[in-house]
Scaffold this motif. Structure first.
Motif, mmCIF file in Angstrom:
data_model
loop_
_atom_site.group_PDB
_atom_site.id
_atom_site.type_symbol
_atom_site.label_atom_id
_atom_site.label_comp_id
_atom_site.label_asym_id
_atom_site.label_seq_id
_atom_site.Cartn_x
_atom_site.Cartn_y
_atom_site.Cartn_z
ATOM 1 N N ARG A 78 92.152 50.939 92.293
ATOM 2 C CA ARG A 78 90.783 50.465 92.080
ATOM 3 C C ARG A 78 89.880 50.642 93.299
ATOM 4 N NH1 ARG A 78 89.244 44.394 90.309
ATOM 5 N NH2 ARG A 78 89.473 44.090 92.543
ATOM 6 N N LYS A 127 86.613 52.741 92.374
ATOM 7 C CA LYS A 127 85.281 52.102 92.372
ATOM 8 C C LYS A 127 84.315 52.894 93.261
ATOM 9 C CE LYS A 127 85.330 48.790 96.169
ATOM 10 N NZ LYS A 127 85.074 47.449 96.622
ATOM 11 N N TYR A 143 73.665 48.964 95.300
ATOM 12 C CA TYR A 143 75.114 48.893 95.553
ATOM 13 C C TYR A 143 75.593 49.632 96.804
ATOM 14 C CZ TYR A 143 75.414 47.046 90.814
ATOM 15 O OH TYR A 143 75.268 46.278 89.695
ATOM 16 N N ARG A 157 75.759 41.616 90.165
ATOM 17 C CA ARG A 157 76.528 41.157 88.995
ATOM 18 C C ARG A 157 75.683 41.247 87.722
ATOM 19 N NH1 ARG A 157 80.939 37.310 89.481
ATOM 20 N NH2 ARG A 157 81.823 37.372 91.572
ATOM 21 N N GLY A 187 75.289 44.550 86.553
ATOM 22 C CA GLY A 187 76.567 45.011 85.988
ATOM 23 C C GLY A 187 76.550 44.915 84.465
ATOM 24 N N TYR A 202 83.156 46.449 86.830
ATOM 25 C CA TYR A 202 83.492 46.175 88.234
ATOM 26 C C TYR A 202 82.360 45.374 88.893
ATOM 27 C CZ TYR A 202 87.412 49.553 88.454
ATOM 28 O OH TYR A 202 88.595 50.213 88.288
ATOM 29 N N ALA A 203 81.119 45.786 88.620
ATOM 30 C CA ALA A 203 79.983 45.099 89.238
ATOM 31 C C ALA A 203 79.918 43.646 88.769
ATOM 32 C CB ALA A 203 78.687 45.827 88.895
#
Lengths: 506, 82
Positions: free
Chosen positions: A237, A241, A498, B6, B9, B65-66
């Protein structure tokens, strides 16, 4: 003394890697640039649209197989080493390109011709998928940590220089041969394919003299080469990711900005603006020439300021200015202007020919005009003369072969330069960005996949989806731009939220 | 910032199926054996859907994932975590 020899070694590493990668891009581009001629040569005659679509499908297939090439050769590169793998991709690419130039046309060997061409095109796509990651990784693993952006940016110039070389070679051949000789079955269009073999021989010779990357050599000597790089990259992961983040937060947006600046712009100048062959290409050539140093500049700057915001700014500028820029390209060359002051450069030229299978005739009327502003163009109208009723069905006038006056020409160079400047912003730092995202033992595999999905799939489909959008929304000539604008905007948001800005200090 | 990551996400998670839905609907509406336009050609739609299907799934995984906070305080690279 030691410093001087290290600098010399770095120059050789960059030179050998960049030259080979540039040749790979050259090989890949000439097929797309000669798509129209290739479609006539290798696909059944009678329906030119179907033939062109077939070629486009092959073109798309070339892009689609690139991610598979990234996985296949990336895995090899992480198992066997960078040097031997990107040597293999170079030979595969050069060989396929040369062989495309040797395939007889459809008229000679029938359906075998398009099948062989398709196969060779797929091999080209696979090879390209493996080449870039190898070259970028190889250079980055030779470069000192604080200068990766600067050194890998030389690799980043190769895609654009490959385009420049392909455009230049095709223009050179085309301008020195009459159309009939260029388009003949064994005509001038094949020369750029044959030329490739010379370039590849030189590059293979240079690359053979290079050593393996020091980081990979160390890994190998320590017995730390990973057994299954694919599993390590995509099942773990922490790595996966980052693969996803690299794709959606950077490579996806970079891919569409790149293709819009270099490919869509040229096709737009040719089909929508209707510039003649020479100007539609030379505008791009000048713009590329002026913009190319900025790959190095933004690569260097990314070592100082971080990669993230330079790349994202390039995407944002594309999102905000694509429509105004393309609109200016369209509006400035408009021919639907007041007829006062316009003049006819040459008189009406009529050509008449019988319509196959009927007694009706096609009458083509060609006239050359010059607008008051200096734009010259050709207007062609094909009417149908019905023999039974002696009535004439008028065809729609088609404007083509526009020639811009000098001042306007340079304005166009400036506008296209802006588009390519955005390309340099997103593309200059991305090799260093991707390399730094992954550890040495899975680097080739992990960085290649997002790069080739971003460029090959998202970028490669810019013209294709542009055509699809244009078919649905026929009123807006700029509708094709919504695809790259949307994708770049999405990538900008993901990247901004991100991604963390990596600077030497961090 | 982590809260925004999040929340977004969820957007990425939902975008995946939405993309697949729009692509399938686009194909259903436009594929026409009698049509002559590019958009009527089933081959083109098959290519596009085949390409974007795994990418849409990737986007969903990214969103998942987020949402789970995997990207909170994102490390600069996977190198930093090893």
């Amino acid at each position: 003394m030691k410093q001087a020899s290290e600098a010399g070694l770095l120059r050789k590493v960059i030179g050998a890697s960049s030259l080979g990668t540039m040749i790979e891009w050259y090989d890949f581009y000439i097929f797309g640039m000669l798509a129209k001629t290739i479609s006539t040569e290798f696909f059944p005659e009678g329906n030119s649209t179907a033939a062109l679509l077939s070629t486009l499908a092959i073109f798309a297939a070339g892009f689609i197989v690139r991610p598979f090439g990234a996985l296949f050769f990336g895995r090899l590169g992480d198992l066997l080493g960078r040097k031997s793998t990107f040597l293999l991709t170079l030979v595969l690419m050069g060989g396929s390109t040369f062989l495309i130039g040797l395939v007889p046309g459809y008229r000679s060997i029938g359906i075998a011709a398009p099948l062989i061409v398709l196969l060779l095109r797929l091999l080209q796509g696979l090879a390209l998928g493996g080449e870039y990651g190898g070259a970028a990784t190889y250079v980055a693993e030779h470069a000192p940590a604080g200068k990766r952006g600067f050194y890998t940016s030389w690799i980043q110039t190769t895609a654009t220089l490959g385009l420049f070389l392909a455009l230049g070679v095709i223009m050179l051949v085309k301008m020195n041969l009459p159309d009939e000789q260029f388009n003949a079955e064994w005509g001038g269009w094949r020369y750029p394919f044959w030329f490739s073999i010379l370039l590849v021989i030189v590059s293979v010779y240079i690359r053979l003299k290079m050593q393996e990357s020091p980081l990979f050599a160390k890994l190998k000597s320590e017995g730390k080469v990973v057994k299954n790089p694919l599993k390590e990259s995509f099942r773990k992961r922490d790595n996966f990711k980052m693969v996803l983040l690299a794709l959606f937060g950077a490579a996806m947006g970079q891919g569409v900005i790149w293709y819009t600046g270099q490919f869509y712009a040229q096709s737009f100048l040719e089909t929508k603006v209707a510039l003649n062959f020479e100007q539609s290409r030379s505008v791009l050539l000048w713009a590329i020439l002026f913009a190319t140093p900025f790959f190095i500049f933004f690569g260097w700057l990314s070592d100082k300021a971080g990669r993230k915001w330079i790349m994202l700014l390039g995407m944002l500028l594309g999102v905000l200015t694509y429509r105004p820029i393309f609109n200016a390209l369209l509006e400035n060359a408009k021919t639907e202007q007041a007829s006062e002051g316009n003049r006819v450069l040459s008189g009406t030229k009529k050509q008449s020919k019988l319509l196959a299978g009927t007694a009706d005739s096609l009458i083509t009327v060609t006239r050359h005009f010059e607008l008051a502003g200096g734009i010259q163009y050709v207007q062609e109208q094909t009417d149908t003369l019905r023999s039974a009723t002696t009535s004439i069905t008028e065809g729609k006038p088609v404007i083509k072969d526009k020639v811009l006056p000098k001042n306007l020409y340079w304005k166009y160079v400036g506008l296209v330069f802006l588009l390519i400047l955005y390309v340099t912003m997103v593309y200059g730092p991305i090799a260093a960005f991707l390399v730094e995202l992954f550890p040495v033992h899975i680097r080739y595999t992990s960085m290649s996949l997002p790069y080739h999905i971003g460029n090959g799939v998202f970028g490669g489909l810019v013209p294709f989806i542009g055509v699809l959008l244009q078919t649905t929304f026929t009123e807006d000539p700029l509708v094709g731009l919504w695809y790259p604008i949307g994708i770049a905007a999405l990538s900008f948001i993901i990247g901004a939220v991100y991604l963390r800005n990596r600077t030497p200090a961090s | 910032m982590n809260a925004i990551k999040r929340i977004l996400g969820i957007v990425w998670l939902l975008s995946g199926p939405l993309i697949i839905y729009f692509l399938l609907m686009g194909a259903v509406h436009n594929i026409d054996s009698n049509g002559e336009k590019d958009i009527n050609n089933p081959v083109i739609w098959i290519i596009i859907i085949a390409i974007f299907f795994p990418i849409a799934i990737g986007l969903m995984i990214f969103g998942w994932y987020a949402l789970k906070g995997v990207y909170n305080d994102t490390a600069t690279s996977s190198v930093d975590q090893q």
